[in-house]
Enzyme design. Structure first.
Site, PDB file in Angstrom:
ATOM      1  CE  LYS A   1      19.830  35.534 -34.335  1.00 49.80           C
ATOM      2  NZ  LYS A   1      20.949  36.104 -34.126  1.00 49.80           N
ATOM      3  CB  ILE A   2      19.411  26.705 -33.498  1.00 48.90           C
ATOM      4  CG1 ILE A   2      20.189  27.720 -34.461  1.00 48.90           C
ATOM      5  CG2 ILE A   2      19.395  25.357 -33.900  1.00 48.90           C
ATOM      6  CD1 ILE A   2      21.348  26.946 -34.826  1.00 48.90           C
TER       7      ILE A   2
END
Lengths: 414, 414, 414, 414
Positions: A352-353
């Site tokens: 996600k990051i």
């Protein structure tokens, strides 16, 4: 003692700091803030606090005079305070977040698409002013929100009164008197009924089919711009004006959804399509040069933003690598195991990051009602306004790009 | 990325806001704040972050140049923000606390003796500047603190460096390198050893008998005024200068107490007398026209302040009726059952707070590192400085008054 | 509805699980637990809840009958539940802590000296039963506690009643009625006055000089064993019986200290010596083969335990290397920067915990009133009783060892 | 040290407490739980912990032997512990909640329809066993959940492995190795890809139109019953078997929604209709004699349940008066102002809870992973199983009733 100020809500804007304060007792026409002794005297002279409140709700002055704020003999600048005094613990996090936002996320060279997510009910607490300021300056490009934030935002545009109250009031008495409480905010129950009627009226001009929530919210905003008394104080209205798309991750979960559900009971085929929202938000993230987010609270909106990256790599087979910038203000904590409190680091394991962007993530522990105004004041002081991206009007194009990328990926990973 | 700024700590004072910022990277002589990219470049060029830190700790520039802060094109005033934008949830609490402090507790007509209690380790986080400002303006009359706040405060006066670090560093590596961590604050272990040596040197000029902790802290402060490099940045030093007595509720529980304990192992009869502290603080509260308190955190210092009222009525038979004003900033919560998070209301049942003063109590949930600078900026903007009460030099007289009242009460309730 | 059960406090012991429950409404002589409907009916028939309470406080049945607990048709074992069902998040932490305690800290081969620290007021909440069980089995060797825990513990031995109440009661009314509240626990204010009188009576047989708090607490415990009605329900009494030393890090901060302070106003030279406590606890830790701790809450007692290691290396120049085992149950969090919520990892940088023992540290986030009974049930199920170390009677010898080591170290590092 | 147990998840059932424990290291075939020393030895012999994990994920034993649990020499009963020892603070809340659930909500005379809401990701933490037990006994009649709980529940049915890990692992390394982390739970990323494929396969047999999420979840459960390896360990599967409807308030917000969104990109007209969910849940609540709820966490599912009452009175004009019973387990707090932490009392002002039922509401502050197993063990011990309501198959009828009531109300309040 209960303080009976009118909640100024979104009426105070950072870009027009002219002392335009309506933070005035609604049952006086005084131009100055009454002191506590006056308030207590008034309170004591009535039999019950509820009685006062009821009077207030009926007699509220339609055009309270602006308060004259005497500034005092010393003067402190917010951005200076944040840069110089906020050095450790959560003060340091707020400083890091302010600088990350102002210097990197809003740096034109980085071309960041900035999302903002909101849990809870922050617009009734008066944070609309910050949000409108951020949108106006091109500092927020799209929003994912609970329905509560959007529903209660409409009260401001429709000139319905919310009141400062006390979180220790007797709820049984409040209920008898027809007063609704959100922690320390009070309002008459006909605020709900009248807003509901407005929502249902708006639904009549929507098509008889599934639509995304961005379409619903844009439509509500447009109607507020048309018929609202104070659309300048409404996030929904200004977002519509500036083409900032607003999504909700839980479309049935608020009085907005509840009224659309009544509409369905009446036989309408209008429904809300959460999958359209998934695809639109993913398309926005897919199109962006870099992605960054301001997360207020946590909750379902936080995950709905973050999942756009797994939607790309895990579900659609498109490798984007993760988000680039991450700022969260929350009172949750990692150690309860939930997503609201999960660290940006945990998000790396999910793709996600971006792993090499972990230094560009900050979590401030505390209350958004304190941290967001400080953050907003800082970035408006420090960063140049950006051209607004007007993403609402570009949704079709972005969806088309996403579909093409998906079809390309399917060729290699069916 | 770890930010290697020098912690300015108490170096920024609210009363002299002239851009006097020493918030400068210690390994450069640049006059401007380095940006994150520079820092990352430097960090990457070294093999480990610890190595950098070690270099920093050795080579720190003795007189960093003052930074030029470019203020930006827009300007926001802290007191205005607090009055106009802080309307609900904890923002409203901060607003209520700021007004309660500025308008009532510091109102000369009310003649309030203001206590301040501190848990945790707030001085290493740079909150000393707020405390010194409050004492200088006569806004705080006596202090109850953990030993940690007072021990680490001495580093600033002795010109030892604390550094902004990262709370995610590897503590095993830190320990190998001789670096100590307080959450996100770092410093060399010889900071401890050198401060210890200073404390033990100070002990030599103290008498060989039990003393109150106010005497100990006054003595340390006086020595810092004499020999400290930067006594203007030290709470202990300035408190001594202005005769603000400082107590600790847990005299053995910090490196100060630890060194006095070593002194005892060496055969000294010097000891700390907690009962003297109980009686002195009770005498101060007993003497006051009205009593009010700012509670940072909670913990043992909170109770030590509040118990002065039960000490009067429950133990000594003197009826004072309870405290009058109560402001707490805390991250604790009532529902865990502890005293740190207990509501002011619960204190009423103990006779710690006057029942009819419950409206003059506020709890702000959040981090003192954010809320205290805001509160300080607000009251310095809004309230006139008060003459300092210089309670340290009046202890004998106040104790005498307390003993007389106690003897009178014993006549009726033995 | 307020539940008016008598708080059974320490009356239920893990080692004698025979259904010996005094958890019975004090205003009935029923042998069974009344259901909620009965209670509501009674409550409604009185004019105010406070009236009921007052009646209760006066008329409480001196010898409530034991309740017959009907066990139900299904049966679950606590240790099994913890081993099999507690698999992630804080349940996993509780499982890890239970196994760490039972398998390693209580493993005779490891010869661990087990400290236990207590913040807040856990004995009025009924946790004394757990503590007595742990001491009796040799599972806790010394205790560091707030004064509140020790003061309120005496009520049980003196057969004074504490009552289950409601945390939402009106404190102003409680105060008018002379009822004291600790969150959801209620008792008459004469419980305070009578316990105070007991404490002051005990002081008469203490010497006229500074003593350590372990001596004070041992003396109070001994007196309770002599004259207490139910010394078997008192931590202080049983600790004295089994020579478990009990320290407090904040000797003036509780009604015990307050009464010793009154004693000083009366001219006594008896005082409490926090430095003696520092040296005694350090001597215990210095002597131990391995050190481990159960931390309930955090606060000043947590630091007072942990600082024994820096007292050795930093102040006395004796290298012990840090503690070996660490279990904390807390509702605090690391991200507020305080020591209460600080991670065991941060303690490594201070030399408080051995770096290679970080795997033997666990923090359970939650309420000790839930976690400690589960932990106690687990270890009593799984571990063999250990011979009690009887450290109180060995203090002189341990102090002598410490002084010798200190003198040796001084020879090399003055 | 990282503990590499297989997460037994829902494999331990309260109704079949036979020592059926699969809580066994996946890389051994030992019949007993390995001790920590063994694990450490193994861990040290590998170069990195990730390597071990990878081995684990590949080589996991398909049929781990059941562990022999040696029960120890003493024995404690959970319900007894809760009744006798849990007397104050959150322990008392757990006791009150357990009795409220067992004695009132499950009392056949009260005929309560019990809803259960779940935030976060509790099924991967192994709480599925509790939920299945509660459904099987007729103790939960319908469920509102985040998608995460339902998506990760499928792994158990599909015999994919989740592993006990450590919340402090390096997420960048995890991501490189293809390992996903939920706080302290680890699994291979192909668990996601394979579950996704299963979901998409299931979608093929659904109609090409908007459906409620209860239909979607029933369909997924039915497919798991058909093709799952261990459907007995799946909430979705067992809910389908027993006709317990499961709703989600945020249908797009999870990997389930993400895969349905991909389906839409592929051209399908299948979508999820949040309004159908609003109307179905409202119909269930409308039909019930009495309503009660168990709220795990808070978040959007909490509001989605509670709003059914305002949907009746505020939106549809049908007066039901509010819910009757309310139990929440949460780590949130009221003072942040959000709905997750809002008190049952606040809900009264909204008409969500009946004012005279406030005594039948309890909030336990803490972690559901600890409190829910205790609560489940208690009610299974104390309450008789109830006939299951099988609400999924009655939805049409309940909706019809709701529509009729709505049409009647419209006649009087259009």
């Amino acid at each position: 003692m209960i303080q009976y100020y009118l909640l100024a809500c979104s009426q105070w804007r950072f870009s027009i700091l002219t002392g335009d304060c309506r933070y005035v007792l609604c049952f006086t026409r005084k131009t100055e803030l009454p002191n506590r002794t006056d308030l207590e005297r008034i309170a004591v002279s009535c039999t019950t606090t509820l009685t006062i409140l009821k009077i207030l709700l009926i007699r509220r002055t339609p055009n309270p005079r602006k308060a004259n704020i005497s500034v005092g003999h010393k003067f402190y600048h917010i951005a200076l305070l944040i840069d110089q005094q906020f050095q450790a613990y959560n003060a340091a996090r707020l400083n890091e977040a302010a600088r990350l936002y102002a210097e990197e996320m809003l740096n034109p060279a980085n071309d960041v698409t900035v999302g903002l997510t909101m849990a809870g009910a922050l617009t009734p607490a008066g944070l609309g002013g910050c949000l409108i300021t951020l949108m106006e300056n091109g500092f927020v490009d799209f929003i994912i929100s609970t329905g509560a934030n959007l529903y209660h935002d409409m009260h401001h545009a429709l000139a319905m009164s919310l009141h400062r109250g006390d979180f220790r009031l007797d709820d049984t008495k409040l209920q008898e008197e027809g007063v609704i409480r959100i922690y320390d905010i009070l309002f008459a129950d006909n605020v709900l009924l009248d807003t509901d009627a407005f929502v249902r009226e708006c639904l009549k001009s929507l098509p008889n089919r599934p639509i995304s929530t961005s379409e619903l919210h844009y439509h509500l905003g447009t109607q507020l711009l048309k018929v609202g008394v104070n659309p300048e104080y409404s996030v929904l209205a200004q977002a519509a004006r500036w083409n900032v798309p607003i999504y909700t991750s839980s479309p049935g979960d608020s009085s907005i959804g509840m009224n659309v559900a009544r509409n369905a009971l009446d036989g309408s085929q209008l429904t809300l399509d959460p999958l359209a929202d998934v695809n639109e938000t993913t398309a926005i993230v897919h199109h962006a040069t870099r992605n960054g987010v301001i997360i207020l609270g946590g909750g379902s909106p936080k995950n709905f933003y973050l999942q756009t990256q797994p939607q790309l790599w895990e579900v659609l087979g498109i490798h984007k690598g993760g988000h680039d910038y991450f700022i969260q203000i929350t009172a949750d904590a990692p150690h309860w195991g939930g997503l609201s409190g999960a660290t940006p680091s945990e998000a790396v394991s999910w793709g996600k990051i971006k792993p090499d962007q972990l230094n560009s993530t900050v979590v401030i522990y505390g209350d958004s009602t304190i941290a967001l105004p400080l953050l907003t004041a800082y970035v408006v002081s420090k960063a140049q306004p950006r051209p607004r991206k007007e993403l609402f009007s570009k949704r079709e194009q972005l969806l088309k790009e996403l579909k093409e990328a998906y079809n390309t990926s399917k060729a290699t990973r069916p």
